[in-house]
Design a protein around this motif. Structure first.
Motif, PDB file in Angstrom:
ATOM      1  N   TYR A 151      24.956  55.455  29.771  1.00  0.00           N
ATOM      2  CA  TYR A 151      25.845  55.390  28.436  1.00  0.00           C
ATOM      3  C   TYR A 151      25.081  56.019  26.913  1.00  0.00           C
ATOM      4  O   TYR A 151      25.441  55.624  25.838  1.00  0.00           O
ATOM      5  CB  TYR A 151      26.210  53.947  28.513  1.00  0.00           C
ATOM      6  CG  TYR A 151      27.166  53.465  29.585  1.00  0.00           C
ATOM      7  CD1 TYR A 151      28.269  54.335  29.379  1.00  0.00           C
ATOM      8  CD2 TYR A 151      27.266  54.411  31.120  1.00  0.00           C
ATOM      9  CE1 TYR A 151      29.557  53.283  29.612  1.00  0.00           C
ATOM     10  CE2 TYR A 151      28.011  53.648  31.771  1.00  0.00           C
ATOM     11  CZ  TYR A 151      29.394  53.330  31.542  1.00  0.00           C
ATOM     12  OH  TYR A 151      30.391  53.490  31.688  1.00  0.00           O
ATOM     13  N   GLY A 152      23.634  56.420  27.459  1.00  0.00           N
ATOM     14  CA  GLY A 152      22.605  56.432  25.761  1.00  0.00           C
ATOM     15  C   GLY A 152      22.414  55.157  25.281  1.00  0.00           C
ATOM     16  O   GLY A 152      22.383  55.201  23.913  1.00  0.00           O
ATOM     17  N   ALA A 153      22.772  54.252  26.169  1.00  0.00           N
ATOM     18  CA  ALA A 153      21.938  52.563  25.217  1.00  0.00           C
ATOM     19  C   ALA A 153      20.534  52.567  25.391  1.00  0.00           C
ATOM     20  O   ALA A 153      19.645  52.969  25.928  1.00  0.00           O
ATOM     21  CB  ALA A 153      22.246  51.835  26.792  1.00  0.00           C
ATOM     22  N   LYS A 154      19.570  52.309  23.952  1.00  0.00           N
ATOM     23  CA  LYS A 154      19.044  51.834  23.709  1.00  0.00           C
ATOM     24  C   LYS A 154      18.495  50.358  23.735  1.00  0.00           C
ATOM     25  O   LYS A 154      17.262  50.072  23.472  1.00  0.00           O
ATOM     26  CB  LYS A 154      18.442  52.580  22.799  1.00  0.00           C
ATOM     27  CG  LYS A 154      18.430  54.112  23.060  1.00  0.00           C
ATOM     28  CD  LYS A 154      17.291  54.689  24.053  1.00  0.00           C
ATOM     29  CE  LYS A 154      17.189  56.396  24.073  1.00  0.00           C
ATOM     30  NZ  LYS A 154      16.282  56.602  25.340  1.00  0.00           N
ATOM     31  N   THR A 155      20.236  49.977  23.251  1.00  0.00           N
ATOM     32  CA  THR A 155      19.008  48.162  23.317  1.00  0.00           C
ATOM     33  C   THR A 155      20.529  47.615  23.849  1.00  0.00           C
ATOM     34  O   THR A 155      21.096  47.811  24.012  1.00  0.00           O
ATOM     35  CB  THR A 155      19.422  48.196  21.933  1.00  0.00           C
ATOM     36  OG1 THR A 155      20.864  48.638  21.152  1.00  0.00           O
ATOM     37  CG2 THR A 155      18.667  48.352  20.484  1.00  0.00           C
ATOM     38  N   VAL A 156      19.403  46.016  24.302  1.00  0.00           N
ATOM     39  CA  VAL A 156      20.991  45.484  24.767  1.00  0.00           C
ATOM     40  C   VAL A 156      20.848  44.097  24.419  1.00  0.00           C
ATOM     41  O   VAL A 156      20.092  43.768  23.840  1.00  0.00           O
ATOM     42  CB  VAL A 156      20.799  45.091  26.196  1.00  0.00           C
ATOM     43  CG1 VAL A 156      21.104  46.598  27.327  1.00  0.00           C
ATOM     44  CG2 VAL A 156      19.463  45.282  27.058  1.00  0.00           C
ATOM     45  N   VAL A 157      21.812  43.609  25.008  1.00  0.00           N
ATOM     46  CA  VAL A 157      21.441  41.519  24.540  1.00  0.00           C
ATOM     47  C   VAL A 157      22.395  41.019  25.971  1.00  0.00           C
ATOM     48  O   VAL A 157      23.785  41.297  26.346  1.00  0.00           O
ATOM     49  CB  VAL A 157      22.944  40.817  23.319  1.00  0.00           C
ATOM     50  CG1 VAL A 157      24.031  41.667  23.916  1.00  0.00           C
ATOM     51  CG2 VAL A 157      22.238  39.719  23.223  1.00  0.00           C
TER      52      VAL A 157
END
Length: 361
Positions: A26-32
């Motif tokens: 998903y091209g995600a670099k940050t999560v919570v």
């Protein structure tokens, strides 16, 4: 045009190992990470361990509150880390996951769900139940379903047993509600597919339910726990997405109208959603004059300790008119599938289910 959403899922005690690769897709670099205190304690360490050594940053770990209310949705929307994260992990049971799904939909944010208890199918659905702060029902929200579900049977087996128990009660409603709601309709492809999948929902519960509950009581991850978790989260969740569409609603009917009506009756005791829904299933069968299924499901409820009488959910006949009035506000009553509902017949069905349940005592 119709677009059908379905969550991908990973299941296994090593399910979190798939998180980095899934986030990368998903091209995600940050999560919570968002959930209840107990759910975060159970799952957050494993998620963080899976992300250690990657370039993915956990911006924050947020306790969402205790209920899926508009107040808690707004609290998440006001949290900078929640707004900024590429992906929100919805961790916990239905109330936590529904809160995260609803808030994320307002920000067009991707959600991954991590059910730490199997109290309902929220981890897979494109619907969320929202309550007022006093616990009464506000209504439904319709966020996208989570993009991916991570199901760890060990975490579910080590969670408090009452949620697994109530999850079975809620899942027991899926097959009969969809079958009855669609019984007088000519169905298109999507609803037909939902009905076909609904036929798979009850038997795993009746086959694996007793053993699965015993294993959860022993904090033992097992094939029975895995089978029940998949049925509650995936089977019933997929059915929900197929039978809840802009132009039709067959996802639930009188069993959930009974539950929703009960939320407007202030009474002693506190009862879980699926616990009350399981009695609502008996009411639905009584309303439909389906005596054989009323008896079959009531006997299974009795075996599992799910309610078979009004007294077991702290209700009595004096409250049925009030319950019915509040049921009028529910989506299920307004939809009226498979037919418009009648107050007197509904109240008599409740009494019939209660009478049969008392005969089992």
């Amino acid at each position: 045009m119709r677009t059908i959403q379905m969550s991908d899922y990973t299941v296994g005690e090593d399910a979190f190992d798939a998180i980095p690769e899934t986030l990368a897709s998903y091209g995600a670099k940050t999560v919570v990470l968002v959930g209840g205190e107990r759910a975060l304690a159970a799952a957050a360490p494993g998620i963080k361990e899976a992300l250690a050594g990657t370039d993915i940053e956990v911006l924050d770990t947020i306790v969402y509150g205790k209920d899926s209310t508009r107040t808690n949705v707004n609290r998440l929307l006001d949290a900078p880390a929640f707004r900024d994260a590429d992906v929100a992990f919805a961790i916990g049971g239905g109330k936590a996951i529904d809160t995260v799904k609803t808030a994320s939909s307002e920000l067009n944010k991707t959600v991954f769900s991590v059910p730490t208890i199997c109290s309902n199918c929220s981890a897979a659905t494109a619907i969320a139940v929202i309550y007022h702060d006093d616990g009464s029902l506000e209504g439904y929200a319709y966020p996208p379903c989570p993009a991916h579900i991570f199901i760890n049977p060990r975490i579910i087996a080590e969670a408090p047993e009452e949620y697994f128990w109530a999850g079975i009660g809620d899942a027991l409603s899926k097959q009969p509600e969809v079958e009855w709601a669609t019984s007088t309709r000519e169905l298109g492809h999507t609803a037909s597919l939902g009905l076909a999948l609904a036929h798979t929902c009850t038997e795993p519960l009746m086959t694996w339910g007793v053993q699965g509950l015993a294993d959860v009581r022993a904090n033992r991850s097992s094939e029975a726990v895995r089978q029940i978790a998949l049925d509650i989260v995936v089977n019933t969740g997929y059915v929900s997405n197929l039978t809840n569409q802009p132009d039709f609603y067959y996802n639930s009917t009188l069993a959930h109208a009974f539950y929703n009506g009960s939320t407007g009756v202030h009474r002693a005791g506190k009862h879980l959603h699926g616990e009350v829904v399981s009695f609502g299933v008996l009411v639905m069968f009584a309303y439909a004059s389906n005596t054989s299924e009323l008896e079959r499901y009531a006997k299974f409820n009795k075996k599992l300790g799910l309610p078979v009488t009004l007294a077991e959910i702290d209700l009595d006949e004096s409250q049925l008119e009030q319950l019915t009035e509040f049921a009028h506000t529910s989506n299920e009553w307004k939809q009226g599938n498979p037919e418009p509902f009648e107050d007197t017949r509904f109240i008599e069905a409740i009494k019939t289910a209660d009478t049969y349940g008392r005969s089992l005592s």
